[in-house]
Write a protein that holds these residues in place. Structure first.
Motif, PDB file in Angstrom:
ATOM      1  N   SER A 132       0.832  -1.210   0.000  1.00 36.11           N
ATOM      2  CA  SER A 132       0.000   0.000   0.000  1.00 36.11           C
ATOM      3  C   SER A 132       0.865   1.257   0.000  1.00 36.11           C
ATOM      4  CB  SER A 132      -0.924   0.005   1.223  1.00 36.11           C
ATOM      5  OG  SER A 132      -1.787  -1.109   1.213  1.00 36.11           O
ATOM      6  N   LEU A 133       1.887   1.271   0.862  1.00 35.24           N
ATOM      7  CA  LEU A 133       2.766   2.442   0.971  1.00 35.24           C
ATOM      8  C   LEU A 133       3.506   2.687  -0.341  1.00 35.24           C
ATOM      9  CD1 LEU A 133       4.230   4.678   2.492  1.00 35.24           C
ATOM     10  CD2 LEU A 133       5.778   2.958   3.436  1.00 35.24           C
ATOM     11  N   LYS A 134       4.010   1.632  -0.956  1.00 35.60           N
ATOM     12  CA  LYS A 134       4.763   1.777  -2.211  1.00 35.60           C
ATOM     13  C   LYS A 134       3.876   2.364  -3.306  1.00 35.60           C
ATOM     14  CE  LYS A 134       7.541  -0.788  -5.571  1.00 35.60           C
ATOM     15  NZ  LYS A 134       8.060  -2.126  -5.969  1.00 35.60           N
ATOM     16  N   GLN A 135       2.618   1.923  -3.357  1.00 37.70           N
ATOM     17  CA  GLN A 135       1.708   2.427  -4.393  1.00 37.70           C
ATOM     18  C   GLN A 135       1.450   3.921  -4.216  1.00 37.70           C
ATOM     19  OE1 GLN A 135       0.450   0.668  -7.148  1.00 37.70           O
ATOM     20  NE2 GLN A 135       0.078   2.819  -7.670  1.00 37.70           N
ATOM     21  N   VAL A 136       1.259   4.348  -2.963  1.00 42.15           N
ATOM     22  CA  VAL A 136       1.045   5.777  -2.705  1.00 42.15           C
ATOM     23  C   VAL A 136       2.305   6.560  -3.036  1.00 42.15           C
ATOM     24  CG1 VAL A 136       0.348   7.499  -0.998  1.00 42.15           C
ATOM     25  CG2 VAL A 136      -0.586   5.198  -0.871  1.00 42.15           C
ATOM     26  N   LEU A 137       3.452   5.993  -2.701  1.00 42.33           N
ATOM     27  CA  LEU A 137       4.731   6.645  -2.984  1.00 42.33           C
ATOM     28  C   LEU A 137       4.912   6.855  -4.483  1.00 42.33           C
ATOM     29  CD1 LEU A 137       7.321   7.619  -1.524  1.00 42.33           C
ATOM     30  CD2 LEU A 137       8.292   5.360  -1.940  1.00 42.33           C
ATOM     31  N   VAL A 138       4.641   5.818  -5.266  1.00 40.28           N
ATOM     32  CA  VAL A 138       4.771   5.925  -6.728  1.00 40.28           C
ATOM     33  C   VAL A 138       3.763   6.932  -7.288  1.00 40.28           C
ATOM     34  CG1 VAL A 138       4.482   4.665  -8.901  1.00 40.28           C
ATOM     35  CG2 VAL A 138       5.719   3.601  -7.005  1.00 40.28           C
ATOM     36  N   ASN A 139       2.553   6.942  -6.719  1.00 43.88           N
ATOM     37  CA  ASN A 139       1.535   7.892  -7.173  1.00 43.88           C
ATOM     38  C   ASN A 139       1.958   9.340  -6.892  1.00 43.88           C
ATOM     39  OD1 ASN A 139      -0.057   5.777  -8.018  1.00 43.88           O
ATOM     40  ND2 ASN A 139      -1.384   5.801  -6.219  1.00 43.88           N
ATOM     41  N   ALA A 140       2.712   9.553  -5.811  1.00 40.75           N
ATOM     42  CA  ALA A 140       3.200  10.903  -5.490  1.00 40.75           C
ATOM     43  C   ALA A 140       4.392  11.269  -6.369  1.00 40.75           C
ATOM     44  CB  ALA A 140       3.588  10.987  -4.016  1.00 40.75           C
ATOM     45  N   VAL A 141       5.184  10.264  -6.738  1.00 36.40           N
ATOM     46  CA  VAL A 141       6.366  10.513  -7.560  1.00 36.40           C
ATOM     47  C   VAL A 141       5.973  11.012  -8.956  1.00 36.40           C
ATOM     48  CG1 VAL A 141       8.249   9.367  -8.795  1.00 36.40           C
ATOM     49  CG2 VAL A 141       7.969   8.983  -6.355  1.00 36.40           C
ATOM     50  N   GLN A 142       4.877  10.514  -9.490  1.00 37.40           N
ATOM     51  CA  GLN A 142       4.492  10.869 -10.864  1.00 37.40           C
ATOM     52  C   GLN A 142       4.264  12.375 -11.046  1.00 37.40           C
ATOM     53  OE1 GLN A 142       4.823   8.908 -13.414  1.00 37.40           O
ATOM     54  NE2 GLN A 142       5.433   7.249 -12.040  1.00 37.40           N
ATOM     55  N   PRO A 143       3.411  13.025 -10.226  1.00 39.50           N
ATOM     56  CA  PRO A 143       3.280  14.488 -10.374  1.00 39.50           C
ATOM     57  C   PRO A 143       4.565  15.224 -10.009  1.00 39.50           C
ATOM     58  CG  PRO A 143       2.056  13.710  -8.451  1.00 39.50           C
ATOM     59  CD  PRO A 143       2.480  12.503  -9.215  1.00 39.50           C
ATOM     60  N   PHE A 144       5.348  14.625  -9.098  1.00 37.01           N
ATOM     61  CA  PHE A 144       6.632  15.216  -8.716  1.00 37.01           C
ATOM     62  C   PHE A 144       7.563  15.278  -9.925  1.00 37.01           C
ATOM     63  CE2 PHE A 144      11.030  14.434  -7.300  1.00 37.01           C
ATOM     64  CZ  PHE A 144      11.214  15.490  -6.427  1.00 37.01           C
ATOM     65  N   ILE A 145       7.681  14.168 -10.657  1.00 44.44           N
ATOM     66  CA  ILE A 145       8.526  14.119 -11.847  1.00 44.44           C
ATOM     67  C   ILE A 145       7.962  15.017 -12.941  1.00 44.44           C
ATOM     68  CG2 ILE A 145       9.416  12.644 -13.684  1.00 44.44           C
ATOM     69  CD1 ILE A 145      10.794  12.276 -10.978  1.00 44.44           C
ATOM     70  N   ASN A 146       6.643  15.013 -13.098  1.00 45.02           N
ATOM     71  CA  ASN A 146       6.017  15.858 -14.123  1.00 45.02           C
ATOM     72  C   ASN A 146       6.316  17.338 -13.885  1.00 45.02           C
ATOM     73  OD1 ASN A 146       4.940  13.643 -15.424  1.00 45.02           O
ATOM     74  ND2 ASN A 146       2.969  13.783 -14.387  1.00 45.02           N
ATOM     75  N   SER A 147       6.293  17.749 -12.605  1.00 46.67           N
ATOM     76  CA  SER A 147       6.596  19.153 -12.305  1.00 46.67           C
ATOM     77  C   SER A 147       8.056  19.461 -12.591  1.00 46.67           C
ATOM     78  CB  SER A 147       6.260  19.462 -10.839  1.00 46.67           C
ATOM     79  OG  SER A 147       7.116  18.763  -9.945  1.00 46.67           O
ATOM     80  N   ARG A 148       8.934  18.500 -12.359  1.00 49.28           N
ATOM     81  CA  ARG A 148      10.349  18.676 -12.682  1.00 49.28           C
ATOM     82  C   ARG A 148      10.563  18.790 -14.194  1.00 49.28           C
ATOM     83  NH1 ARG A 148      14.802  15.252  -9.501  1.00 49.28           N
ATOM     84  NH2 ARG A 148      15.052  16.682  -7.750  1.00 49.28           N
ATOM     85  N   ILE A 149       9.845  17.979 -14.949  1.00 50.04           N
ATOM     86  CA  ILE A 149       9.966  18.025 -16.409  1.00 50.04           C
ATOM     87  C   ILE A 149       9.449  19.359 -16.939  1.00 50.04           C
ATOM     88  CG2 ILE A 149       9.080  17.027 -18.555  1.00 50.04           C
ATOM     89  CD1 ILE A 149       9.097  14.299 -17.153  1.00 50.04           C
ATOM     90  N   GLN A 150       8.309  19.789 -16.423  1.00 47.22           N
ATOM     91  CA  GLN A 150       7.724  21.057 -16.868  1.00 47.22           C
ATOM     92  C   GLN A 150       8.673  22.223 -16.602  1.00 47.22           C
ATOM     93  OE1 GLN A 150       3.942  21.942 -15.065  1.00 47.22           O
ATOM     94  NE2 GLN A 150       3.518  23.649 -16.424  1.00 47.22           N
ATOM     95  N   GLU A 151       9.235  22.256 -15.387  1.00 48.65           N
ATOM     96  CA  GLU A 151      10.183  23.319 -15.052  1.00 48.65           C
ATOM     97  C   GLU A 151      11.452  23.177 -15.888  1.00 48.65           C
ATOM     98  OE1 GLU A 151      11.841  26.655 -13.253  1.00 48.65           O
ATOM     99  OE2 GLU A 151       9.775  25.911 -13.286  1.00 48.65           O
TER     100      GLU A 151
END
Length: 292
Positions: A132-151
């Motif tokens: 459960s924790l890993k799935q939430v972690l990966v779900n948080a990483v996706q917008p995190f990476i997207n914001s890094r790519i956008q910037e």
């Protein structure tokens, strides 16, 4: 694809038994520095969490916040320690006999004594909790990476514009070089004529002096290398991932060439162009510091 080291992401999951929320943010840093604030119940997963994050990022100071809420009441049990209770009773009887005191020991008293009753957390299914924790972690990483790519896209566009401007300035330095020699030759001839009046001027002496001057102020090697560094950085910027360190090294080399051009400059226009180049290179270096 260029990524910025500035990013933010958040995700959570809620079911009948628990709620897990993950929030992460990052700023630029020379290396990957992960700082965690996680509940004690999840502390055993710290190494696994770091392993997941390292799959998605290479550099940056990352602050990770995890919250966990247990909605079940079965997670805690009361444990009765019979041996401790028995010792309290035995000592109470001993004190009664030795000091002829009334023994008012009762169940309520015993229950309040330390360690007679203790609260213990029941063992949880760590594999299920980690899933459960890993799935939430990966779900948080996706917008995190997207914001890094956008910037990173914004940074890339700005740096490319600055590199194009620098290239044009280098071309102006190259264009100015023969004009400087021409002006120097004219100045030298006029000065010589003033000094020698009507005497015949030896063309070979003038030519030799111009050649010496040309060799002293020649920046052909520096401008060629500088243009090569600019093209190299543009290629790295558009083709390589995780190229922040490499681009920083290229920018240092660019600055070295600009310094040499400035030191050789014997002309105000060339000096100003060199100063402009150094200013733009410094701006690019500042931008590069936030590239992963």
């Amino acid at each position: 694809m260029i990524k910025s080291m500035t990013g933010f992401g958040r995700a959570e999951m809620i079911d009948e038994e628990k709620k897990i929320a993950v929030e992460m943010k990052s700023v630029n840093h020379r290396y990957l520095d992960i700082n965690m604030r996680i509940p004690k119940k999840l502390s055993s997963f710290e190494g696994a969490i770091r392993g997941v994050l390292k799959q998605y990022m290479q550099r940056g100071k990352v602050d990770l916040f995890i919250t966990y809420e247990d909605y079940t009441q079965s997670g805690v049990t009361v444990k009765y320690n019979r041996e401790i209770a028995q010792q309290y009773l035995e000592y109470s009887r001993q004190i009664e006999e030795e000091f002829q005191l009334k023994n008012d020991m009762n169940v309520s008293n015993i229950m309040r004594f330390p360690e007679v009753l203790t609260m213990e957390e029941e063992k949880v299914d760590e594999e299920e909790l980690w899933t459960s924790l890993k799935q939430v972690l990966v779900n948080a990483v996706q917008p995190f990476i997207n914001s890094r790519i956008q910037e990173g896209n914004h940074l890339s566009k700005d740096i490319l514009e600055k590199l194009d401007g620098m290239y044009r300035k280098v071309e102006l330095v190259e264009k100015r070089s023969p004009e400087i020699l021409k002006e120097y030759r004219e100045k030298l001839e006029n000065k010589t004529k003033e000094l020698l009046a009507d005497a015949q001027i030896e063309e070979s002496r003038i030519a030799a002096e111009v050649i010496l001057f040309a060799d002293k102020i020649c920046t052909d090697e520096e401008t060629v290398r500088l243009k090569s560094h600019i093209n190299h950085m543009k290629k790295v910027l558009t083709e390589e991932e995780g190229a922040g360190r490499k681009m920083d090294f290229i920018a240092q080399e660019m600055n070295r060439e600009a310094n040499t051009i400035l030191s050789k400059a014997n002309d105000l226009e060339t000096s100003n162009l060199s100063i402009d180049l150094k200013t733009e290179i410094e701006k690019v270096r500042e931008q590069i510091q936030n590239i992963e």
